[in-house]
Write an enzyme that holds these catalytic residues in place. Structure first.
Site, PDB file in Angstrom:
ATOM      1  N   SER A  30       0.818  -1.218   0.000  1.00 39.23           N
ATOM      2  CA  SER A  30       0.000   0.000   0.000  1.00 39.23           C
ATOM      3  C   SER A  30       0.851   1.268   0.000  1.00 39.23           C
ATOM      4  O   SER A  30       1.930   1.317   0.604  1.00 39.23           O
ATOM      5  CB  SER A  30      -0.863  -0.016   1.268  1.00 39.23           C
ATOM      6  OG  SER A  30      -1.413   1.249   1.509  1.00 39.23           O
ATOM      7  N   GLU A  77       0.212   3.570   1.800  1.00 34.10           N
ATOM      8  CA  GLU A  77       0.306   3.963   3.214  1.00 34.10           C
ATOM      9  C   GLU A  77       1.696   3.660   3.784  1.00 34.10           C
ATOM     10  O   GLU A  77       2.086   4.217   4.813  1.00 34.10           O
ATOM     11  CB  GLU A  77      -0.752   3.228   4.038  1.00 34.10           C
ATOM     12  CG  GLU A  77      -2.132   3.828   3.939  1.00 34.10           C
ATOM     13  CD  GLU A  77      -2.223   5.226   4.545  1.00 34.10           C
ATOM     14  OE1 GLU A  77      -1.892   5.394   5.728  1.00 34.10           O
ATOM     15  OE2 GLU A  77      -2.618   6.141   3.813  1.00 34.10           O
ATOM     16  N   TYR A 104      -1.498   0.217  10.536  1.00 33.82           N
ATOM     17  CA  TYR A 104      -1.740  -0.443   9.238  1.00 33.82           C
ATOM     18  C   TYR A 104      -0.532  -0.265   8.321  1.00 33.82           C
ATOM     19  O   TYR A 104      -0.038  -1.236   7.721  1.00 33.82           O
ATOM     20  CB  TYR A 104      -2.999   0.154   8.592  1.00 33.82           C
ATOM     21  CG  TYR A 104      -3.197  -0.269   7.153  1.00 33.82           C
ATOM     22  CD1 TYR A 104      -3.747  -1.496   6.826  1.00 33.82           C
ATOM     23  CD2 TYR A 104      -2.818   0.581   6.101  1.00 33.82           C
ATOM     24  CE1 TYR A 104      -3.918  -1.892   5.502  1.00 33.82           C
ATOM     25  CE2 TYR A 104      -2.984   0.195   4.772  1.00 33.82           C
ATOM     26  CZ  TYR A 104      -3.531  -1.035   4.482  1.00 33.82           C
ATOM     27  OH  TYR A 104      -3.694  -1.423   3.164  1.00 33.82           O
TER      28      TYR A 104
END
Ligand code: NAP
Ligand code: F7E
Length: 356
Positions: free
Chosen positions: A139, A141, A162
């Site tokens: 991701s 992220e 996460y």
């Protein structure tokens, strides 16, 4: 397993947004698709029910097996049963805000769950001598606070449990590739959305609310940080990139993104414009939707995927918003029809959307 025709794929996270689009893509290419189904107290197969056929009646192209990324034995068992040619590890607790509330569980599923899957793959490959290709759902992220545009060469600076868990999964995957010579690819995917997006992610929360407000089913939309910038693409385009990675001659890591970004405010404005409403009359701030640490600006540089995989996004920002608004307008119309007919039609998932 006997009677093989085409390739066989195993997908964790098959019931999620990406799992459903990937299943459609693989079935259209003649794959037999096996999915890991998480036990839940309510049905959780809405997104793939249209692809599923009762194995008692026809030879199915989609089959499901109970398993969980928190349970290594179940992963080993599914792998031995299915004997796949390709594995797509998409399963995760994927909500960033929720990962601050359940950090250990998020790490267990997104981080350690990946390690469990990789160990199952290593053991299976060693025992059977089979060559299995593996895709890891990484991701943007993981970049977190790193300045845009972010590419494969940008160092990670994750900003949530996460993001940290996904960074661990990314490095576990590289380690298993280098240590055991396994065919493992990391996708580093920027935000991708669709009418099937979970309703607590900001895009879907907004399209769902604007269309319900339009039909008089809701009065207000409460949001957090409107200044965050995201590089939003269409999920259907992004699952094609996952498949392309596993068809490439050598395993490698790729950023997948559109290369353009917009603020949450711009997404809200365009959505409300599309239903003919002035967003500022309906949107209110609620601090509960803020995060302890925010990712301010994600904009990906996918030139490596464009040149090596020949991957291109086909759906732009305006088209994405239009597609999501159209789909949610239809759902709101159905809700309105039920209410007009005197049925009590409570907003689906109201309690969940209020939390995150
Ligand atoms: P999603 O809609 O939230 O789907 C997540 C899937 O993981 C669901 O099928 C879910 O099952 C399953 N899952 C959750 N916990 C599990 C567990 N303990 N064991 C097995 N499966 C479990 O996510 P998505 O948007 O499709 O994303 C797919 C993957 O890509 C995720 O790993 C996500 O973190 C990653 N990713 C997503 C984006 C994006 O913008 N969408 C961007 C980059 C990376 P239930 O249906 O039962 O909950
Ligand atoms: O938030 C802001 C919020 O939850 C986007 C996941 O698929 O993409 C996703 O993670 C932005 C953030 O997605 C609300 O603060 C404002 O800045 O839609 P989101 P995300 O956090 O970017 C990445 C690539 C993944 O890998 C993840 O799995 O919108 N925001 N107000 C809000 N966000 C939410 N959810 N709800 C609000 O009310």
């Amino acid at each position: 397993m006997s009677g093989r025709v085409g390739k066989r794929a195993l997908i964790t996270g098959i019931t999620g947004q990406d799992g459903s689009y990937l299943t459609e893509l693989l079935v259209s290419k003649g794959y037999e698709v096996h999915g890991v189904l998480r036990r839940a107290s309510l049905f959780n197969t809405d997104r793939i029910d249209h692809l599923y056929h009762d194995p008692h009646q026809v030879r199915p192209s989609v089959l499901l097996h109970y398993g969980d990324l928190a349970d290594g034995a179940s992963l080993r068992h599914v792998l031995e049963t299915v004997q796949p040619d390709e594995i797509y590890n998409l399963g995760a607790q994927s909500h960033v805000r929720v990962s601050f509330q359940i950090p250990e569980y998020t790490a267990d599923v997104a981080g350690l769950g990946t390690l469990r899957m990789l160990e199952a793959l290593r053991e299976h490959a060693e025992r059977s001598g089979r060559h299995v290709r593996y895709y890891q759902a990484g991701s943007s992220e993981m970049f977190g606070a790193a300045a845009p545009p972010q590419s494969e060469n940008t160092p990670f600076h994750p900003r949530s449990p996460y993001g940290v868990s996904k960074a661990a999964a990314h490095w576990y995957s590289i380690n298993y590739r280098e240590a055991y010579g396994l065919f493992i690819c990391n996708g580093i995917l920027f935000n991708h959305e669709s009418p099937r997006r979970g309703e607590t992610f900001v895009t879907r929360k907004v399209t769902r609310a604007a269309t319900r407000i339009k039909l008089g089913l809701q009065d207000k939309l409460y949001l957090g940080n409107l200044d965050a910038r995201r590089d939003w693409g269409f999920a259907g385009d992004y699952v094609a990139a996952m498949w392309l990675m596993l068809q490439h001659e050598v395993p490698d890591d790729f950023v997948i993104a559109t290369g353009t970004s917009h603020t949450v405010r711009e997404f809200v404005e365009l959505t409300f414009d599309q239903v003919g409403l002035d967003w500022s009359k309906y949107v209110e701030f609620d601090p509960r939707y803020l995060r302890p640490a925010e990712v301010d600006f994600l904009e990906g540089d996918a030139s490596k995927a464009r040149s090596i995989l020949r991957w291109e996004p086909t759906v732009g920002f305006n088209e994405l918003v239009r597609m999501m608004v159209e789909s949610d307008l239809e759902l709101a119309r159905q809700e309105r029809t039920l209410i007009n007919a005197g049925h009590n039609a409570p907003e689906r998932g109201r309690a969940t959307v209020r939390q995150v």
